[in-house]
Design an enzyme around this catalytic site. Sequence first.
Site, mmCIF file in Angstrom:
data_model
loop_
_atom_site.group_PDB
_atom_site.id
_atom_site.type_symbol
_atom_site.label_atom_id
_atom_site.label_comp_id
_atom_site.label_asym_id
_atom_site.label_seq_id
_atom_site.Cartn_x
_atom_site.Cartn_y
_atom_site.Cartn_z
ATOM 1 N N LYS A 261 0.822 -1.213 0.000
ATOM 2 C CA LYS A 261 0.000 0.000 0.000
ATOM 3 C C LYS A 261 0.852 1.258 0.000
ATOM 4 O O LYS A 261 0.631 2.160 -0.793
ATOM 5 C CB LYS A 261 -0.924 0.061 1.225
ATOM 6 N N ARG B 85 -9.869 2.100 8.521
ATOM 7 C CA ARG B 85 -9.398 0.745 8.800
ATOM 8 C C ARG B 85 -10.454 -0.088 9.513
ATOM 9 O O ARG B 85 -10.186 -1.211 9.897
ATOM 10 C CB ARG B 85 -8.148 0.827 9.665
ATOM 11 N N ARG C 252 11.187 -6.549 5.080
ATOM 12 C CA ARG C 252 11.043 -5.122 4.735
ATOM 13 C C ARG C 252 11.990 -4.229 5.551
ATOM 14 O O ARG C 252 12.137 -4.411 6.761
ATOM 15 C CB ARG C 252 9.584 -4.718 5.001
ATOM 16 N N ARG D 283 10.697 -1.846 10.929
ATOM 17 C CA ARG D 283 9.655 -1.280 11.786
ATOM 18 C C ARG D 283 9.418 -2.178 12.992
ATOM 19 O O ARG D 283 9.420 -3.395 12.861
ATOM 20 C CB ARG D 283 8.351 -1.157 10.990
ATOM 21 N N ARG E 274 -1.481 -8.255 13.222
ATOM 22 C CA ARG E 274 -1.962 -7.255 12.262
ATOM 23 C C ARG E 274 -2.833 -7.894 11.180
ATOM 24 O O ARG E 274 -3.810 -7.309 10.732
ATOM 25 C CB ARG E 274 -0.767 -6.507 11.641
#
Length: 220
Positions: A13, A88, A127, A161, A172
């Site tokens: 995203k 969300r 990531r 992160r 999540r």
Amino acid sequence: MRIVLVGPPGAGKGTQATRLADKLRVPHISTGDLFRANISQQTELGKLAKSYMDAGNLVPDEVTIAMAKDRMEQPDAENGFLLDGFPRNVSQAEALDELLKTEGIKLDAVLDLEVPEEEVVKRIAGRRICRNDSAHVFHVTYSPAKKEGVCDVCGGELYQRDDDSEDTVRTRLEVYHTQTEPIIDYYKSQGLVVTISSLGPVGEVTQRALEALKREDDGK
Ligand code: AMP
């Protein structure tokens, strides 16, 4: 154009939002980035948000909606925006509808990025993000930086992160399925959803998204 981007964590995203916002000439509004900016500036909002984010849970609606509203009311968002990570859940979607209604404006499309679950975990675990700019995103296997730990674009430090650890990613994903996915049906009932696959090279996904949005736009 006024667009909402949805998709599970790791669907790309943020990456796609940056590219699409640039092409469509609208600001990219990411509630996750706004929270992270508050955390690094050590604001009260940042302190509150951090505990929820680190656990992989949603930050309470009241503060999230107020923050998103405030950002959408900035002059650069007057003629359009691309929302990344907001709404969300259904109550945020309802609050957004209310806000748009008072302004007499409507969403043009909700772009749904689809990606298989096993791919999500792989993407997130590797990531790495630049401390200077969260739009500079790398992956240890799929798109490694030329020099490990250093951003190719600006030389900033790359980091993982806090909420990208495997345990938090599972939470999540669960939060995505139970709370965020229902907004897809909510927006389907308004005829706004455009679904594309988020697999393949970044540039191809952007192209796919632009074509899908154009078809949607032409069809109206
Ligand atoms: P993101 O950068 O979009 O993956 O968001 C990172 C984290 O910020 C999420 O896991 C949530 O804890 C929090 N967050 C971002 N956007 C929202 C939102 N619209 N509502 C509640 N929490 C959010």
